[in-house]
Structures are given as structure tokens and as C-alpha cells.
Design an enzyme around this catalytic site. Structure first.
Site, mmCIF file in Angstrom:
data_model
loop_
_atom_site.group_PDB
_atom_site.id
_atom_site.type_symbol
_atom_site.label_atom_id
_atom_site.label_comp_id
_atom_site.label_asym_id
_atom_site.label_seq_id
_atom_site.Cartn_x
_atom_site.Cartn_y
_atom_site.Cartn_z
ATOM 1 N N GLU A 290 32.910 33.167 40.679
ATOM 2 C CA GLU A 290 32.588 33.798 41.925
ATOM 3 C C GLU A 290 31.349 34.706 41.884
ATOM 4 O O GLU A 290 31.424 36.092 42.008
ATOM 5 C CB GLU A 290 33.820 34.476 42.489
ATOM 6 C CG GLU A 290 35.008 33.643 42.774
ATOM 7 C CD GLU A 290 36.178 34.415 43.573
ATOM 8 O OE1 GLU A 290 36.048 35.687 43.694
ATOM 9 O OE2 GLU A 290 36.851 33.646 43.865
ATOM 10 N N GLU B 101 40.098 27.516 42.177
ATOM 11 C CA GLU B 101 41.055 28.743 42.596
ATOM 12 C C GLU B 101 41.419 28.408 43.695
ATOM 13 O O GLU B 101 40.784 28.122 44.888
ATOM 14 C CB GLU B 101 40.368 29.924 42.264
ATOM 15 C CG GLU B 101 41.027 31.291 42.239
ATOM 16 C CD GLU B 101 39.998 32.537 41.731
ATOM 17 O OE1 GLU B 101 39.436 32.250 40.885
ATOM 18 O OE2 GLU B 101 40.233 33.517 42.436
#
Length: 817
Positions: free
Chosen positions: A413, A490
């Protein structure tokens, strides 16, 4: 990117040289948790400092306090910590190469030997070593190593721990020896009939003249039987290094896979004439991996990732590495049906990867949570430009020989996803660093800012673009990038508190109890129930699978309480005392939540059935209680006090779930993965019966519990190693007189240990508890708590005693051998 990622590799891990005098350096350190002017000097008086052995995490000792950031666990992980160790070197070591290896120190480590500065390493998740030969005294007098650590506040998005939390080694070698992480074993060919082993070993020459040596590679099976060997002459320049490259063939190799993780080992011997200069052992496993647009293949068989993301802490033990703690964690994950681990968001310990090798678990080894652009004010971004290359290369060098590792991740991220100009450039640089050292595995990254990294040419810099929390976009990504392999790096981010059920079922943001219902539908704005991911994975068979967030609860990041992720808004203490994760399918103790069984129902084939909630609802007689069943049976029938509530068929009878997450318009989801009934409450029992092919094969019953009457103890292993570090985990249940778990019990349990062990830590999985992990007592949470016992270094019997006011006491015995 339009290429077949077909990768064949035999992999290994390197041990310290067998011929060298390698010493575990964990014992007898001095510790001081504050600034100490001049503590690097030999003459400094450390006599009043605390004595301890490593590994050590000072922050886990607490106390919990609202003045510390709940995002990082509400524990004192920042500040200054000093470690010193006194030791002697004899004259035989003079002229040798003496190295001091730290497997991990959290963080910003500075190291001195005898008052001389040796070096530093900021990143707490990667190991490092220094050649300390010239700083030492070899006359039998005192040598002193001093280590200063200065972890900063607002430097981590979760609990990082603090201290020298992994092992330290003193390595004494001849001037000619195998370099640090010096072996790299691959195979050009692996079939049932033949395996070709290619061994590239870096040999270092620290002497002042060129030398020619013999390098021999010998290969052994798990029974220590020699199966092949090769050797060659190698000339190494003075103060230089050279690579020995040899290959050999073996017949009918035992292939490493998830069911039978066969392991071999190589012994590298460096000799000159009759003198053996160094011997280095490398364990390895033989297997092939391949990635295509249509999935992942292990040994030519398609495999979907039933994966979990795991942070590095082990609950009440903090970040300090105990092999048994990681082994138990991974065994619990395997029992859920997990076959893959993402090491979120950093390189794990050596022990963790060794265990994955042994257990047949696949691993995505992740380097960073941040690059140049910050997520928190004092994060790794402060060090990235100076240390990023060294850290990611060292991760690959250290870990590239583990059979379990099937992917490298260069980041999670990353904020640079939004940087159209330079984000892709950094991704390319990191990808190239990895490929420079290992072309046998693909690179990846976890991208959460769809479609930014694709539009900005960033996702295209890695071999496989991971997608975080975008299940509704899988088919769109496939359409736009048909040749790019895809997986959910994720997923879900569902939250819950073990044994807690809030009625009526509603989609709330937070709850006044500061807990989260275990009906498994609550999470932050990007989150969704596991059922949603199951659905979209089914719709996209080309996906390689998923890595759920997370397998275990972890310290810190108490979402949905306290703050917002990926922002620099400081402390997350608005909902104190919430201070640890609710994300896990398993709580901080290792006790499964209900969600564990939802995943197990999808990821395993051995018949299982699970029922929720508990059946203690005094005062709600006649009111409707939603009852859920998670099973891999064809159908299930619910009974209340012997009366059938009807049989439900999995895949046909749907359960409506309330949802509200980004990029999904409907406010409900019809789940075929849960069976459910609406049942008027009456005390007694509920029972679910599972059917397969029309036959009853198993059942689960929950009784209304009476008043707490006794303590029940069970232990994960009754026989443990008398090595001073092995652990036994004792589960503590508060039960009524008939042995039923009292699901709302909060009794305070007191512990004591006699014999050849000690009480190391206690826990209960309650995300709001600020009780000390080091105390000799613990309140039960949802009727349960945990005691962790550590063996001494001598054999004998260990007895744990547990007592609580008003309850029948209990004891349990273990043996250390």
C-alpha cells in the site's frame, strides 16, 4: 509482462559455519531502558543494570498507558535502550575473522566494541553483521559490546516491539570462509526421475595474499545419507571473494510440497591441502513453481492461495522470537486450512521461515510498508533512500534459499501509487534489485489504490500485481490486463472479538463496549465479510487466491476503534483502552474466533461443523436469536432442546448479510457460505447435525452453562525441551459443574509454577485489557485465558497451578526433557 513466469528452483537456508567457533551470544546481557551518557565505553559502570538473556522486547513489559499510542499497542516501545555484554577472547582467535551477527534489533541500532564505533543499522526487521576482529582484545581480558537502540514515537503503524528481539551470534572463522548468506542453490531441472542441483557459493578471502582452495559440495537426504558430491579448485584474490559454481544430478528426488515437505541439506567444505578451512551447512528442498495468467502451479499442480497476512508479534510475548511461539501460530493456521503466509509488512525471523519450510507452507516475503513517502511522521521513509537497496538485497540474500518462499513483495500500500511521475521508477528500481539476486521467483506488491498503480505504470513493474480490498474489480482488471497474473494480496479486514455477540445484528461502525460482534460483518469502510471474497474468487477462477487480513490478532492498530489507517494523524487513543487488533480469525492467545471456522469450512475437506453463538441469554427468553452454522457438509439440521428447526442445504439456503463497503452498491449480500436459523431463545441446548451424501456424519452441541464452578486446564504439549526457551501453552477455561464453558465468565485466575519451568506470560485475547502480560494472574475473557510456561535448561517435571476465588482449583503437569 506478457510472458510465462515459469520458475524452477531448489532452495535452501544457510547455517553458521560448522567448522568455525560459532557461539550463540544470547546469554548474560546487561540492559538499561533510558539514555546513558558514555555507555559505549569499556569503563562505564553497568553493575546496576538489569541482567537478562536475549531475545528481549522491552516494550512488552509495559505498562499499558493512555500516554502511549494505541496504534502501536499502547506500550512504551519508543525511547532509548542500551544493551551491554562482557566477554573474553582467547589467543587462538587472534588472526581469525570474528563477526558479530544480529538477526534483528528494533530499531536504529548503533554498535560499539570496546568503546570503538563499529556500525549502525536503522531497519529493525533485517539482520546484519559486523567484522569486529580489529576491535577485540585476545589476551583474556574483558571485551565489551554495547548496543544502543532508539526507536521513535510515531514510527510504526502497528506494534513493532523494542530491543534486541532476535538472536545474536559470535562467529569465528578462518580468513578464508563462506560469506554471510553465501550459498545459493537452484535447480534447472526437477522431475520425479531426476533433479539437477546448481550450487553457487561465495567464498571470502580476508588474508593478504591470493589463495587457491578446494570447494566441495556434498548433498545428504533427511536421514543424513550422502547422495551426491562435486568439487572444484577455486582461486580467490587477496582481500576479495570468488564464486564457486557447481552442479550435480540426483535420481528420483524427494520433492518438497505442501503435503510432504521433504528437505535435504548440503555441506560445503573449503579446504587447502589436508586443512579444512570452513564447513557450511545448507538445508534445502526441491520443487518447481510457475505463475501464469491462469494461476499458480506448485510442482506442475494448480494451487490457490488460502493465505493469511501475519504481523511478527506473538501476543503476550511481544516481538521477542521464540521458535515454539511461531510454530504454534503456524500450526493453528494450517488447521484453519491455510497454505500460504504473507509476512506483513516486513522480513520475518529466520525461525519463522525454517518452520514454513518444515510445515509445507508457502510464503510471500515482504520487504517494506513504506518507501520515500511517509505514512507516519517517523517511519522507515526517513531511512529509505540511504538503506532501501541494502535492506531489500539483504532480505533476498538471507531468504532466497527457503523452499517455502514463492514470491517477493517490494512493498505494501505504498503512497507512491499516486505519484504518476516517480512511483513506477522506484518500483522498477526495487524490482531490479531483487532480480539481480534471484530470478527464480516473481516479484509482487500489495496495491490498494486501484486503478492508480495500473494507470501510472507502477503495477507493471512487478511480475504479479497484488490487489488489496477490490474483489469487485477482479474481472475488470482481468479484462484490462489479460496477461497479468492476479490475486487478492489483502482481503476482507473483517473484525470481531472472540465470544462476543451483539444483538440485534446491525452494521455499526463502533460499539459502546469497545468490542466487535462475532457475527462477522463489521469492519472499516474498505472491509467486507469473508463471504464476499469467497464469492468473487469463485467468479474469477484465474485468480491465484487470497491473503486475508489477518490470520491472528496483533498488538496495535485497534481498528475500528481509535483512528484511521494510512494517515499521519498521530495517536489513536480516542477509544482507549482499545489497543490491539480485532482483525484476526484467531485472537491474541491463539484461540479461534468463529471466523476461523468460516474459513475452515471453505479451505478444508475433512468434515467439520461449527455453531454460534453461545446459548446463555438470560433475560431474553422468547426473543429471536440468529444461529449460524459454518460447515463443509452438504447440509445441516438445527435442534433446540431436541426440537428440529429444519435442515438447511449449503449453497441453496442463503444467509442475508448486511454490508457497506467501498465500490459495492448493494447494502446486503446473500451468502451461500453460512447456514442460519432465527430461533426463539429458551435455555437448554442447541445442536447442529451435519450430513454428507444424505448421511449424518458429525454434530456440535452448545449447552446453556450454569454458574462458574471450576477451572479446566489443557496444554498443547506435555513433553517439551529442557533448553531454556521451549514453551508450553496452557488453555484455561471457566466451566460450570457439568464442564460447560461459561461464555460470559470474567473470573480472575491466579497462577503459580513449580519445578523446572517458569510462568513466562499470561493473556486472555481481550483487546481492551490493560492487565500486564507478565503478571501471575489474568481475568478470563469470554470464559477463557492463557498461561505460557517456559522450560528451564534442566530436565524435570513442571506443574502449573491455577486458582480463583469461588472456583475449584486445577493443576496440570508437563515434563521437560
Amino acid at each position: 509482462m506478457n510472458k510465462l513466469l515459469s520458475l524452477l528452483v531448489v532452495v535452501a537456508w544457510g547455517l553458521s559455519s560448522l567448522n568455525a567457533q560459532n557461539q550463540n551470544f544470547n546469554e548474560s546481557w546487561k540492559f538499561y531502558n533510558d539514555k546513558a551518557e558514555g555507555a559505549e565505553k569499556v569503563s562505564f559502570d553497568d553493575s546496576k543494570w538489569r541482567n537478562l538473556d536475549l531475545p528481549h522486547d522491552w516494550a512488552i513489559e509495559g505498562p499499558f498507558d493512555v500516554k502511549y499510542n494505541a496504534r502501536a499497542g499502547g506500550l512504551p516501545f519508543h525511547g532509548t535502550g542500551w544493551y551491554r555484554k562482557h566477554f573474553k577472547m582467547n589467543a587462538e582467535a587472534k588472526g581469525k575473522v570474528v563477526r558479530l551477527e544480529f538477526e534483528g534489533a528494533m530499531y536504529n541500532a548503533h554498535v560499539w566494541i570496546n568503546g570503538e564505533f563499529v556500525g549502525k543499522r536503522p531497519y529493525g526487521y533485517i539482520g546484519f553483521e559486523f567484522d569486529v576482529s580489529k576491535y577485540l582484545k585476545y589476551d583474556g581480558s574483558d571485551n565489551v559490546v554495547a548496543v544502543r537502540l532508539t526507536p521513535e514515537d510515531l514510527s510504526s503503524r502497528w506494534y513493532p516491539g523494542a530491543g534486541i528481539y532476535r538472536s545474536v551470534w559470535l562467529k569465528i572463522d578462518n580468513p578464508i570462509h563462506v560469506g554471510q548468506w553465501g550459498t545459493f542453490i537452484t535447480t534447472p531441472t526437477v522431475t520425479k526421475e531426476i533433479g539437477v542441483i546448481q550450487n553457487e557459493t561465495t567464498v571470502v578471502n580476508k588474508s593478504g595474499k591470493a589463495e587457491t582452495v578446494t570447494v566441495k559440495q556434498a548433498y545428504y537426504n533427511s536421514e543424513n545419507i550422502l547422495i551426491a558430491s562435486e568439487s572444484e579448485e577455486l582461486t580467490i584474490k587477496a582481500k576479495g571473494s570468488a564464486i564457486s559454481a557447481l552442479y550435480t544430478k540426483i535420481k528420483k528426488p524427494l520433492i518438497w510440497d505442501m503435503e510432504t515437505p521433504h528437505l535435504y541439506h548440503a555441506v560445503t567444505t573449503i579446504s587447502k591441502g589436508d586443512e579444512v578451512l570452513d564447513t557450511y551447512k545448507t538445508r534445502f528442498g526441491m520443487r518447481t513453481i510457475a505463475y501464469t495468467k491462469d494461476g499458480f502451479f506448485l510442482n506442475n499442480k494448480p494451487v490457490r492461495f488460502n493465505g493469511v497476512c501475519l504481523h511478527h508479534d506473538n501476543g503476550a510475548l511481544g516481538a521477542a522470537v521464540y521458535r515454539r511461539a511461531d510454530e504454534r501460530k503456524l500450526q493453528i493456521m494450517k488447521s484453519m486450512g491455510v497454505n500460504a503466509i504473507r509476512t506483513s509488512h516486513n522480513p520475518p525471523s529466520r525461525e519463522f521461515l525454517e518452520l514454513c519450510d518444515e510445515l509445507g507452507l508457502l510464503v510471500q516475503d515482504e520487504a517494506f510498508d513504506v518507501w520515500k513517502m511517509e505514512k507516519v511522521p517517523n517511519g522507515y521513509n526517513k531511512f529509505f533512500e540511504e538503506w532501501g537497496e541494502r535492506d531489500i538485497k539483504d532480505m533476498v540474500l538471507r531468504d532466497r534459499n527457503h523452499p517455502s518462499i514463492v514470491m517477493w513483495s517490494i512493498g505494501n500500500e505504498i503512497i507512491e501509487q499516486k505519484d504518476k511521475k516517480n512511483g513506477w521508477r522506484t518500483a522498477k528500481v526495487l524490482n531490479d534489485y531483487v532480480k539481480e539476486l534471484d530470478r527464480t521467483r516473481p516479484t509482487s506488491a500489495g496495491f490498494n489504490n486501484y486503478s492508480g498503480p495500473y494507470d501510472n505504470n507502477m503495477a507493471q513493474q512487478v511480475d504479479i500485481a497484488g490487489v488489496n480490498y477490490k474483489p469487485t474489480k477482479y474481472s475488470e482488471i482481468r479484462g484490462n490486463y489479460p496477461e497479468l497474473p492476479l490475486y487478492g494480496s489483502e482481503t476482507s479486514s473483517c473484525t470481531s472479538s472472540r465470544g462476543v455477540y451483539h444483538l440485534p445484528i446491525e452494521k455499526y461502525k463502533t460499539h459502546e463496549s469497545k468490542h466487535v460482534t462475532s457475527y462477522d460483518l463489521i469492519g472499516p469502510p474498505w472491509a467486507y465479510p469473508p463471504d464476499v471474497e469467497f464469492h468473487f474468487q469463485e467468479l474469477n477462477p484465474h485468480s491465484m487466491g487470497e491473503f486475508i487480513w489477518t490470520g491472528f490478532d496483533y498488538l496495535g492498530e485497534p481498528t475500528p476503534y481509535g483512528g484511521k489507517d494510512n494517515s499521519t494523524n498521530g495517536y489513536w487513543n480516542a477509544d482507549w483502552p482499545s489497543h490491539s487488533s480485532y482483525f484476526g480469525a484467531v485472537d491474541l492467545c491463539g484461540f479461534p474466533k468463529d471466523r476461523f471456522f468460516l474459513y475452515q469450512s471453505q479451505w478444508t475437506t475433512e468434515p467439520m461443523i461449527h455453531l454460534l453463538p453461545h446459548w446463555n441469554w438470560k433475560g431474553m427468553e422468547g426473543q429471536t436469536i440468529p444461529v449460524y452454522c459454518y460447515t463443509n457438509c452438504d447440509s445441516a439440521e438445527l435442534f433446540v432442546n431436541g426440537k428440529s428447526m429444519g435442515r438447511k442445504v449449503k449453497g441453496k439456503d442463503l444467509t442475508e448479510l448486511k454490508v457497506n463497503f467501498l465500490r459495492y452498491e448493494p447494502k446486503t449480500f446473500q451468502s451461500k457460505y453460512r447456514l442460519s436459523w432465527e430461533v426463539p431463545y429458551e435455555a437448554g441446548n442447541i445442536k447442529v447435525v451435519g450430513y454428507k451424501n444424505g448421511k449424518q456424519i458429525l454434530e456440535k452441541q452448545i449447552n446453556t452453562a450454569g454458574k462458574p464452578a471450576k477451572i479446566s486446564l489443557s496444554v498443547d504439549r506435555k513433553d517439551i525441551n529442557a533448553d531454556g526457551v521451549d514453551l508450553a501453552y496452557v488453555t484455561v477455561r471457566i466451566e460450570d459443574k457439568n464442564g460447560n464453558l461459561c461464555p460470559n465468565a470474567e473470573n480472575l485466575v491466579h497462577f503459580s509454577v513449580k519445578g523446572t519451568g517458569e510462568l513466562l506470560a499470561v493473556d486472555n485475547g481481550n483487546q481492551t485489557s490493560v492487565e500486564s502480560f507478565q503478571a501471575s494472574h489474568r481475568k478470563a475473557f469470554s470464559g477463557m485465558c492463557l498461561a505460557i510456561v517456559k522450560a528451564d535448561a534442566i530436565s524435570g517435571k513442571i506443574t502449573l497451578y491455577a486458582k480463583s476465588k469461588g472456583l475449584k482449583s486445577s493443576k496440570i503437569e508437563m515434563v521437560s526433557k
